[in-house]
Design a protein around this motif. Structure first.
Motif, PDB file in Angstrom:
ATOM      1  N   GLN A 167      -3.286  14.581   5.969  1.00  0.00           N
ATOM      2  CA  GLN A 167      -3.171  14.205   4.574  1.00  0.00           C
ATOM      3  C   GLN A 167      -1.723  13.851   4.293  1.00  0.00           C
ATOM      4  OE1 GLN A 167      -4.738  17.001   1.793  1.00  0.00           O
ATOM      5  NE2 GLN A 167      -6.619  17.364   2.942  1.00  0.00           N
ATOM      6  N   SER A 168      -1.514  13.149   3.209  1.00  0.00           N
ATOM      7  CA  SER A 168      -0.161  12.803   2.818  1.00  0.00           C
ATOM      8  C   SER A 168       0.534  14.024   2.238  1.00  0.00           C
ATOM      9  CB  SER A 168      -0.198  11.673   1.783  1.00  0.00           C
ATOM     10  OG  SER A 168      -0.851  12.124   0.619  1.00  0.00           O
TER      11      SER A 168
ATOM     12  N   SER B 298      -2.922  13.869  -1.299  1.00  0.00           N
ATOM     13  CA  SER B 298      -3.970  12.868  -1.477  1.00  0.00           C
ATOM     14  C   SER B 298      -4.689  12.626  -0.151  1.00  0.00           C
ATOM     15  CB  SER B 298      -3.374  11.558  -1.997  1.00  0.00           C
ATOM     16  OG  SER B 298      -2.448  11.030  -1.065  1.00  0.00           O
TER      17      SER B 298
ATOM     18  N   LYS C 188      -5.965  10.698   2.893  1.00  0.00           N
ATOM     19  CA  LYS C 188      -5.482   9.521   3.622  1.00  0.00           C
ATOM     20  C   LYS C 188      -6.528   8.942   4.561  1.00  0.00           C
ATOM     21  CE  LYS C 188      -1.727   8.205   3.657  1.00  0.00           C
ATOM     22  NZ  LYS C 188      -1.063   7.146   2.854  1.00  0.00           N
TER      23      LYS C 188
ATOM     24  N   TYR D  41      -8.171   4.362   7.040  1.00  0.00           N
ATOM     25  CA  TYR D  41      -6.854   4.947   6.789  1.00  0.00           C
ATOM     26  C   TYR D  41      -6.288   4.296   5.534  1.00  0.00           C
ATOM     27  CZ  TYR D  41      -1.837   5.733   7.072  1.00  0.00           C
ATOM     28  OH  TYR D  41      -0.535   6.055   6.774  1.00  0.00           O
TER      29      TYR D  41
ATOM     30  N   SER E  10      -2.277   3.011   0.974  1.00  0.00           N
ATOM     31  CA  SER E  10      -1.928   3.350  -0.400  1.00  0.00           C
ATOM     32  C   SER E  10      -3.218   3.561  -1.161  1.00  0.00           C
ATOM     33  CB  SER E  10      -1.092   2.238  -1.045  1.00  0.00           C
ATOM     34  OG  SER E  10      -1.881   1.062  -1.228  1.00  0.00           O
ATOM     35  N   SER E  11      -3.140   3.824  -2.436  1.00  0.00           N
ATOM     36  CA  SER E  11      -4.345   4.012  -3.241  1.00  0.00           C
ATOM     37  C   SER E  11      -5.123   2.719  -3.416  1.00  0.00           C
ATOM     38  CB  SER E  11      -3.979   4.576  -4.615  1.00  0.00           C
ATOM     39  OG  SER E  11      -3.124   3.662  -5.314  1.00  0.00           O
TER      40      SER E  11
END
Length: 271
Positions: free
Chosen positions: A23-24, A28, A30, A85, A88-89
């Motif tokens: 995870q980041s 969040s 990932k 993967y 970004s969002s």
């Protein structure tokens, strides 16, 4: 070559699984993983060349067929797994694929003994004294692998429904080999005939490009359902037939264009 492709496919799958728990730093998600239902980019393989021992030894000129990009779409067939993967969002890289390998080893035939083929057996003796013929087992090996790489851009995030558009590059590989070890001996003339002088096989390769439109329905923070379709698809495929060792090959190719085909249903989790 087929074993190398299978090794690469397995390695990519293991790498995807090994990173699922990452995870980041801000917590969040990932990575995501989903099982896919629908039509995969498998190539329907034409018939393998016949044995030279047959009455009609003709090498087919039939081209491969992209069965996944057709009007025979269905959502009841599991077609593989997908790994994403999230860079970004709004953007994610995607890999999906599946593979099938079958191996049937060959076994030689055994010629029996009956009154019709041996003077040593009394035709009036009980049939229990006869030896039956045992047919050969034809070697039949096949490998089918398909993988797709691409990216997705999410139009909207932070809600129950997350629609996206994307691009995918599919690759499909198939190989089928057969060898019939049957050898028959004429008890009168002593002449022997064999079915195959070596392994026969057919090799099929396909690749292309696809536009993607889909949406994820977020059941919870970790689980989602998804629907996806390919508004535009193109796949180039060709096959090569090898009738016997030392002979020329026979090839054929095909171009397949699809519009709003290959629906896919997903059940996935995020990590």
């Amino acid at each position: 070559m087929n074993y190398k492709i299978l090794q690469v496919f397995t390695l990519c799958t293991l790498l995807g699984v090994s990173t699922l728990y990452a995870q980041s730093e801000d917590g969040s998600k990932k990575f995501s993983m989903a099982i896919l239902f629908g039509n995969g980019i498998y190539l329907a393989e034409p018939a393998i060349p016949n044995s030279p021992g047959g009455a009609d030894w003709t090498i087919s000129g039939e081209a491969p067929y992209a069965s996944g990009i057709s009007n025979n779409n269905q959502l009841t067939n599991m077609i593989g797994a997908e790994f994403r993967y999230f860079v970004s969002s709004k953007f994610a890289l995607k890999f999906n694929g599946s593979g099938i390998f079958r191996n049937t080893p060959a076994a030689d035939n055994v010629t029996g003994v009956t009154p019709a083929t041996s003077a040593a057996v009394d035709p009036n003796s009980p049939s229990a004294g006869w030896i039956p013929n045992y047919s050969a087992t034809v070697m039949d090996n096949s490998l089918n692998v398909n993988v797709s790489l691409g990216g997705e851009y999410y139009i909207a995030t932070g809600s129950k429904v997350s629609p996206y558009v994307g691009v995918m590059v599919p690759f499909a590989y198939g190989r089928k080999s057969q060898y019939n070890p049957t050898a028959n001996v004429d008890m009168v003339t002593g002449l022997a005939t064999i079915a195959d002088v070596g392994t026969r096989h057919i090799e099929t390769i396909g690749f292309g490009g696809q536009l993607v439109f889909g949406a994820d329905y977020n059941i919870s923070e970790n689980f989602y359902l998804g629907l996806e379709i390919k508004p535009v698809s193109y796949l180039y495929a060709y096959n090569t037939k090898f009738p016997a060792p030392g002979l020329e090959t026979r090839g054929a190719d095909t171009h397949t264009y699809g519009f709003f085909t290959q629906p896919v249903f997903k059940i996935g989790v995020r990590f």
